[in-house]
Design an enzyme around this catalytic site. Structure first.
Site, PDB file in Angstrom:
ATOM      1  N   SER A 109       4.602   2.691   7.611  1.00  0.00           N
ATOM      2  CA  SER A 109       4.257   1.552   7.255  1.00  0.00           C
ATOM      3  C   SER A 109       5.398   1.392   6.445  1.00  0.00           C
ATOM      4  CB  SER A 109       2.638   2.231   5.824  1.00  0.00           C
ATOM      5  OG  SER A 109       2.019   1.504   6.272  1.00  0.00           O
TER       6      SER A 109
ATOM      7  N   HIS B 255       0.808  -0.985  -0.128  1.00  0.00           N
ATOM      8  CA  HIS B 255      -0.128  -0.093   0.074  1.00  0.00           C
ATOM      9  C   HIS B 255       0.813   1.080  -0.100  1.00  0.00           C
ATOM     10  CE1 HIS B 255       0.603  -0.503   4.712  1.00  0.00           C
ATOM     11  NE2 HIS B 255       0.113   1.122   4.452  1.00  0.00           N
TER      12      HIS B 255
ATOM     13  N   ASP C 114       0.169  -7.881   0.852  1.00  0.00           N
ATOM     14  CA  ASP C 114       0.543  -6.267   1.459  1.00  0.00           C
ATOM     15  C   ASP C 114       2.475  -6.301   1.244  1.00  0.00           C
ATOM     16  OD1 ASP C 114       0.312  -3.410   1.915  1.00  0.00           O
ATOM     17  OD2 ASP C 114       0.072  -3.830   4.151  1.00  0.00           O
TER      18      ASP C 114
END
Length: 474
Positions: A317, A202, A235
């Site tokens: 992230s 992402h 992910d």
């Protein structure tokens, strides 16, 4: 953990809280989550719900039969049914929000706050000096100063400062931008000497189709980069630096299977765009089932995560979660959100519940992406219900679109599993829902043998299953 996207729904699972996941991509328009097909190893139909930036009601999950094909359905909207207080009905949820890019907007607000703090600190220091000076003149000073020739402070390798000093040069701040100029900031770390950087899917999603991607080291040196491969379900993504330097130092990968609750953790990232930030904590739980979405409204990601209380925010992230020796044990990927942001925005911050993809799984995925450009998923070849349940993962009576709920000739069929069976354990892991089963299956590799415990007609059975494989997200 870093850049967040907003607006998609995640299937409910009572064993884990909703997870607003950070991602650099710009907020996706709010829309109903489409009912989509699922992977053959665990599939189901997702509920419809409105996208939200971390603060929306859970609408439940459709009980209709899921589709045994890929991709999986989007996750249901928002974490808590009470708007983020944590006291309402639970459910799987995630909302991504983009971390601010340098420049105006949040950056200006943050800068203003920092400037105000520095000014206040300066005033306080000045007043303190005046008072101390006056006191010295009347009674004499008792202050003891450090010796100017005492030498440099020694920081042992096992200290947080020692770990950070070694790991920071091998982490990068990633900026991803779509062709329309939307995007955000995330983090990555050096995987090998060839210039491969591991991060979250992402984080780079906006730059996949012709967008712009850059990676900046703590020295300020910036490199253009390209996406080598990305795995939406896991992910995980791998990018490669263009004209990579010859002195890259890959971070040492640890063994996430040997991590214990209570172990110290160190997270590195760019929370709210503040690059090269280091935070500390512990492993607060293992094997936490977490579902999230990239904000596209079409697919979901699942992980059996390491949970940490190290402060993780939008921008973290894709960054490394390290142990006390500086080994990478996970990739920071998601946070539990209250739905309330700081600095006058709606972006959520850390409340001490962060989630990381175990590095043993991420390493396997990254190697497949570098080798083939596509992810390879393990599967059992059965469609399971995504309804909110604490009883287990039930194989549906019918797959979406009329497909068979148990793939003919697949691993589940060969093991004798049938529609209506309720899977309650995979090896020694308790399975309380379809999403939990998916996350556990994906911690394995195709060809692995697993022991599945299931209930049929009120009786418990155990069977060995050899996992199959599926290539790609689509």
């Amino acid at each position: 953990m870093s850049t967040e996207n907003e607006g998609t729904a995640v299937p409910p699972a009572p064993s884990a809280p909703p997870v607003p996941v950070d991602a650099p991509a710009a907020p996706a328009p709010q829309a109903q989550a489409p009912q989509g097909p699922y992977g053959q190893d665990a599939q189901g139909q997702a509920p419809q719900g409105q996208g939200a930036s971390g603060d929306a009601g859970h609408t439940g999950v459709s009980s209709s039969a899921p589709d045994p094909s890929w991709p999986p359905p989007p996750p249901p909207t928002a974490p808590y049914g009470d708007g983020g207080s944590g006291t309402g009905p639970g459910g799987w949820g995630s909302s991504y929000q983009p971390a601010p890019k340098s420049g105006r907007g949040r950056g200006g607000l943050v800068a203003a706050v920092l400037v105000a703090a520095l000014v206040a600190g300066g005033l306080g220091g000045g007043l303190g000096y005046v008072l101390a000076k006056g006191n010295d003149e009347s009674t004499g000073s008792t202050t003891v100063s450090a010796s100017a020739n005492g030498g440099d402070v020694k920081r042992d390798p096992g200290t947080t400062a020692g770990v950070a000093a070694k790991a920071l040069p091998s982490t990068v701040t990633i900026e991803a931008e779509s062709t329309s100029g939307e995007g955000g900031t995330g983090t990555g770390f050096v995987f090998d000497k060839q210039g491969h950087i591991v991060t979250n899917n992402h984080v780079v999603a906006d730059a996949v189709d012709g967008g712009k991607l850059t990676a900046t080291f703590p020295t300020g040196k910036k490199y253009d980069a390209e996406v080598v491969g990305h795995a939406q379900g896991y992910d995980v993504a791998v990018i490669k630096l263009k004209d990579a330097p010859s002195d890259l130092k890959p971070l040492t990968l640890g063994d996430s299977d040997k991590v214990a609750v209570g172990d110290s953790t160190i997270a590195i990232g760019a929370p709210f765009g503040l690059s090269d930030t280091v935070t500390t904590g512990i492993i607060s739980a293992k094997n936490r089932p977490v579902a999230s979405s990239d904000g596209s409204g079409s697919q979901a990601s699942y992980m059996s995560a390491l949970q940490t209380d190290a402060s993780i925010n939008p921008g973290n992230s894709g960054g490394p979660l390290l142990d006390a020796q500086g080994n990478v044990i996970g990739i920071n990927s998601a946070i539990q959100s209250t739905g309330n942001g700081g600095f006058g925005t709606g972006q959520s911050g850390s409340i001490g519940l962060g989630f990381a993809i175990p590095i043993n799984q991420a390493k396997y995925v990254a190697q497949e992406l570098i080798k083939n450009g596509k992810p390879v998923y393990a599967k059992i070849g059965a469609s399971v219900s995504l309804d909110d349940s604490s009883e287990g993962a039930q194989i549906t009576d019918q797959g979406a679109g009329g497909a068979a709920p148990v793939e003919p000739g697949g691993p589940a069929a060969k093991a004798g599993l049938k529609p209506g069976d309720v899977i309650t354990k995979l090896d020694d892991r308790v399975i309380d829902s379809g999403p939990t089963l998916i996350g556990e299956i994906w911690t394995h590799q195709p060809g692995d043998k697993v022991t599945i415990t299931y209930e049929r007609g009120g009786r418990q059975h155990t069977v060995e299953v050899t996992l199959g494989s599926r290539v790609g997200d689509n």
